[in-house]
Design a protein around this motif. Structure first.
Motif: not given
Length: 265
Positions: A225-239
């Protein structure tokens, strides 16, 4: 168990006297008894005592030799001294070899009462006043494999680890059987308890293993579950970070060189 101990406890050295006792009567039987009592490898006498020609001595002038053999079979040195003090003619005198052997058999008897035998008790029962003489007797008994143990000179006692077996008088057989029955009952109860503990231990082990497996599964699910949620948060923070950085760069180029960086709310 050593070969010497086998000889002492199994009556191997006694067999020759048993064969001779079948034909020797009276005085010849007495001589046979004296030889057996002096033999350094003979420490059990029950079979010899039961021989018909030996039993017949009770009704003859040689009864005292039968009584002496009986003491070597079941008794102790103090028994011999006590009976001889009452009447000197009750028992024949002991040779040095006989005296030593009867004292050693007395140590074996005392070991059945306690595994820790004080020097004082040994001196009293064996009528040995000299401490060095007592220790020499014990050491010789250990070397002959009559007993195994050690002398504690500091605390003045003998610690017994093993002693050869002796004949049991007929009157004590019932007591011995009852003691063995009690031991068997105690052993059965102990085995039952151990079996129940083993079953309980197996159940606990199975339950613990299942709990461990369940925990590992939950951990794996949480990781997924953590792996599934982590990419979205990472893209948002990077943007957000890139946009903010771009604005800050523009602000730095304004007139007057003032920092007009936009800060993230």
């Amino acid at each position: 168990m050593t070969q010497t101990t086998d000889i002492l406890t199994e009556g191997t050295a006694l067999k020759q006297y048993l064969v001779l006792a079948k034909s020797n009567k009276g005085r010849a039987c007495v001589a046979l008894i004296e030889q057996a009592l002096s033999n350094q490898n003979v420490f059990v006498f029950g079979e010899l005592l039961d021989m018909p020609n030996v039993q017949a001595l009770q009704q003859t002038e040689f009864k005292q030799h039968y009584d002496l053999l009986n003491i070597f079979t079941f008794g102790t040195y103090s028994h011999y001294i006590s009976k001889r003090l009452k009447n000197k003619d009750n028992l024949p005198p002991l040779t040095p070899q006989m005296s030593t052997k009867l004292k050693q058999l007395s140590i074996v008897y005392l070991s059945t009462i306690s595994k820790i035998i004080p020097y004082s008790l040994l001196q009293k029962e064996l009528e040995i006043s000299n401490l060095r003489e007592l220790e020499d007797l014990v050491i010789d008994s250990i070397y002959q494999n009559i007993i195994r143990g050690k002398l504690d000179q500091k605390n003045k006692h003998l610690e017994i680890e093993f002693a050869i077996g002796r004949d049991v008088p007929a009157a004590s057989i019932d007591v011995l059987i009852n003691a063995l029955d009690s031991w068997v009952g105690t052993s059965d109860g102990l085995l039952k308890t151990i079996g129940e503990l083993m079953i309980h231990s197996d159940k606990v082990h199975v339950a613990n293993r299942k709990n461990k497996e369940d925990l590992e599964k939950r951990v794996e699910v949480a990781k997924s579950q953590i792996k599934l949620e982590a990419p979205e948060a990472s893209i948002y923070d990077s943007f957000e970070y890139s946009e903010e950085f771009s604005r800050s760069r523009k602000g730095m180029k304004t007139k007057g060189g003032k920092d007009h960086t936009f800060k993230r709310p």
